[in-house]
Design an enzyme around this catalytic site. Structure first.
Site, PDB file in Angstrom:
ATOM      1  N   MET A 128       0.831  -1.207   0.000  1.00  0.00           N
ATOM      2  CA  MET A 128       0.000   0.000   0.000  1.00  0.00           C
ATOM      3  C   MET A 128       0.865   1.256   0.000  1.00  0.00           C
ATOM      4  O   MET A 128       0.583   2.226  -0.708  1.00  0.00           O
ATOM      5  CB  MET A 128      -0.944  -0.005   1.208  1.00  0.00           C
ATOM      6  CG  MET A 128      -2.112  -0.986   1.064  1.00  0.00           C
ATOM      7  SD  MET A 128      -3.341  -0.796   2.365  1.00  0.00           S
ATOM      8  CE  MET A 128      -2.414  -1.328   3.791  1.00  0.00           C
ATOM      9  N   GLU A 424     -44.995  13.121 -45.227  1.00  0.00           N
ATOM     10  CA  GLU A 424     -43.731  13.775 -45.544  1.00  0.00           C
ATOM     11  C   GLU A 424     -43.877  14.734 -46.715  1.00  0.00           C
ATOM     12  O   GLU A 424     -43.204  15.776 -46.757  1.00  0.00           O
ATOM     13  CB  GLU A 424     -42.651  12.728 -45.843  1.00  0.00           C
ATOM     14  CG  GLU A 424     -42.368  11.752 -44.710  1.00  0.00           C
ATOM     15  CD  GLU A 424     -41.963  12.446 -43.423  1.00  0.00           C
ATOM     16  OE1 GLU A 424     -41.420  13.571 -43.496  1.00  0.00           O
ATOM     17  OE2 GLU A 424     -42.202  11.882 -42.341  1.00  0.00           O
TER      18      GLU A 424
END
Length: 616
Positions: A128, A424
């Site tokens: 560590m 459309e």
């Protein structure tokens, strides 16, 4: 996985292996050899046993028999009662030798287990500490260390020349580069370089790239970190990281600290529900102290980027902290062309590719959008097994980026295809007739995205800095064109216009409440502050107008929608012949471009006697 982590896991596996090996060695003493009591008795009956050595265990009466046969072979028999076996052996006329009970090993029983535990603990402690000494984020017990990533001057290859489309922004930041190169030239005349520079703009406009280019141009160390990297669940960790980051920066001065998405840590204080002592606010307090605490000669410049400058704390926006605020805007047509040329350098382009035309048709695109556009075009070329990019690849990528991927394999009934074609066509006619909404780029009845059955894409015009009232009304009319066409042709409507209606309603409400375009309500802003709930200032979110005004707003919005609906319907009825011809062409080809669509307006077409009969 980093080298330290790999070494840690290697050592961990080795220790576990040694422990397992020790346990295995200990169990060998109690494993059965496969020699049974029946075999031993049989050999006693056959007079095959020469000698027997009895070895009792400490936990009497268990033990083992070391048996020597007359042919020289040796056998081991583990027994549960050595006294019984001794009497059995003596009954066959043999005189067994009984060994003394082995004494306990104080080292193995007392010292060795403690020693193993100490070794393991020391190992983890050393590992560590070695990881913490390596710096960086994510290390065990290293919460308070800075997570900023350091890029030294020679490692940063990004220069200002490589940043396209931000001419004014680069000119404004050029003095920062000069200060980092020659700080004495400024300090000798008493000039103080800005301590902080805030880059604000939409996502993808190049804020982070610009900060890296400044550091690369000045050839100084560059610390980069995200605002979210400061905030943790443990109180005080963020403030500790801020202190550590500035301490590290002072050791590498002159340098640049760049905090991306600073709004994650520098939001207005006192707006949350955790009071004034939560982790984020303590981190902000430490950041405020550090930014206003170093001298003019230390050479640390803090740069930050955000697209939510409106929610930042006022204390961090004052002179002495973020002295200068630079708006990184979306590029104009010339900037988009420059950006396209930069991203096209490593892409072989066909002779039909016109980057200038691509730049004109992509208003509102950011640098990230343009890079993604060319990348999608290159993917299309690779899928077609070509080694160069064509203009058609860019057109396909434009549709994919702007609308969504076309799903030609989706099964659509003939009835739905016809309804979509007229829907459309209604949009497309209004795009063509109305002057401010731009010409039609593509009309398609090929499904895209999750629910869209088709799309009509206009060809973007100029880079408009603002919208006019007429333009917004025409946008509403275009949005309602598909719904109007369905009603005219089929005498019925579908749910396909859901997003169109939502868009039209939002535009009309903005005209009334935000832009003061209502004649009845006047030039007053009735819009609620949308940011209040977001930053937690007012959970109740009280309206700033009465209920009577709310009703008037609703009536004005409806009046605008109804008026646009009536005008759009009159236009489509006038062009009903084109409506039918456009729908027929869409049913035949599924997708048509600008030239094919505009050719439909060159001559008049006969209208059918019974349009409703076309409904399946």
């Amino acid at each position: 996985m980093s080298r330290n982590n790999r070494s840690f896991y290697l050592y961990f596996v080795i220790i576990i292996g040694l422990l397992l090996f020790t346990v295995w060695i200990g169990t060998l003493r109690v494993q059965n050899s496969g020699y049974t009591r029946g075999q031993f008795v049989s050999q006693l009956d056959n007079n095959e046993v020469a000698a027997v050595n009895i070895c009792p265990n400490r936990d009497m009466p268990t033990g083992s028999l070391e048996i020597t046969l007359k042919n020289g072979e040796e056998r081991t028999l583990y027994v549960t009662d050595v006294t019984e076996m001794e009497e059995l052996v003596r009954s066959y006329g043999l005189d067994p030798r009984v060994e003394n009970v082995p004494e306990e090993s104080w080292f193995l029983n007392s010292v060795f287990p403690v020693l193993i535990v100490v070794i393991v603990c020391v190992f983890f402690f050393v590992m560590m500490n070695s990881q913490n000494a390596g710096g960086g984020g994510g290390k065990m017990m290293n919460f308070g260390r800075s997570r900023a990533r350091l890029t030294l001057g020679g490692e940063n290859t990004i220069k200002l020349d490589g940043v396209a489309g931000l001419k004014e922004e680069k000119e404004e930041l050029q003095e920062i580069v000069e200060f980092l190169k020659e700080p004495g030239r400024f300090t000798q005349v008493g000039a103080r370089i800005p301590k902080g520079i805030l880059l604000e703009g939409a996502p993808g406009t190049g804020k982070t790239l610009l900060a890296k280019a400044i550091a690369g141009e000045a050839n100084v160390p560059f610390f980069s970190i995200s605002g979210s990297d400061f905030v943790e669940m443990f109180v005080g960790v963020g403030a500790s990281r801020v202190r550590d980051m500035f301490a590290e920066a002072k050791r590498h001065a002159p340098c640049i600290i760049f905090i991306d998405e600073i709004d994650a840590v520098a939001r207005r204080r006192g707006t949350g529900m955790g009071g004034g002592h939560d982790e984020r606010e303590q981190t902000l307090n430490q950041l405020l102290v550090e930014m206003d605490g170093f001298g003019v000669n230390e050479g640390i410049i803090v740069m930050a980027a955000t697209n939510r400058v409106d929610i930042l704390d006022p204390a961090i926006m004052r002179p002495g902290r973020f002295d200068r605020k630079i708006a990184v805007a979306r590029p104009d047509v010339r900037g988009r062309e420059d950006i396209l040329r930069v991203h096209a350098q490593n892409k072989p382009l066909g002779d039909d590719v016109d980057l200038e035309q691509v730049a004109r048709t992509t208003p509102g695109f950011t640098g990230a959008d343009l890079e993604n556009l060319l990348n999608e075009a290159a993917i299309n070329a690779a899928m077609d097994r070509r080694v160069f990019v064509k203009q058609d690849d860019i057109k396909k990528a434009f549709v994919k980026v702007g609308i969504g991927t076309e799903k030609k394999s989706r099964l659509i009934s003939d009835k739905e295809r016809r309804i979509t074609a007229y829907h459309e066509a209604g949009h497309a006619i209004l795009y063509h007739v109305l002057p401010d909404v731009g010409p039609v780029y593509t009309v398609s009845i090929i499904p895209t995205g999750a629910t869209a059955a088709g799309y009509t894409m206009p060809l973007p015009g100029n880079d408009d800095e603002f919208l006019t009232k007429g333009k917004m009304l025409q946008d509403i009319m275009v949005s309602l064109g598909g719904r109007i066409a369905e009603e005219i042709i089929f005498g019925d409507v579908t749910t396909g216009a859901q997003s169109d209606i939502k868009k039209a309603t939002k535009t009309a409400r903005s005209m009334v409440t935000r832009y003061g375009m209502s004649e009845k309500l006047g030039i007053i802003n009735y819009e609620d502050d949308e940011d209040e709930v977001f930053i937690g200032r007012d959970l109740a979110h009280a309206k700033n107008h009465s209920e009577e005004v709310s009703g008037q707003i609703d009536r004005e919005v409806k009046a605008i929608i109804d008026d646009c609906y009536g005008k759009a319907k009159a236009i489509i009825l006038e062009q009903e012949g084109v409506l039918h011809k456009c729908a027929e062409l869409l049913l035949e080809k599924e997708k048509i471009g600008r030239a094919e669509f505009e050719a439909l307006f060159d001559r008049e077409y006969p209208q059918p006697d019974d349009p409703a009969s076309m409904m399946l």
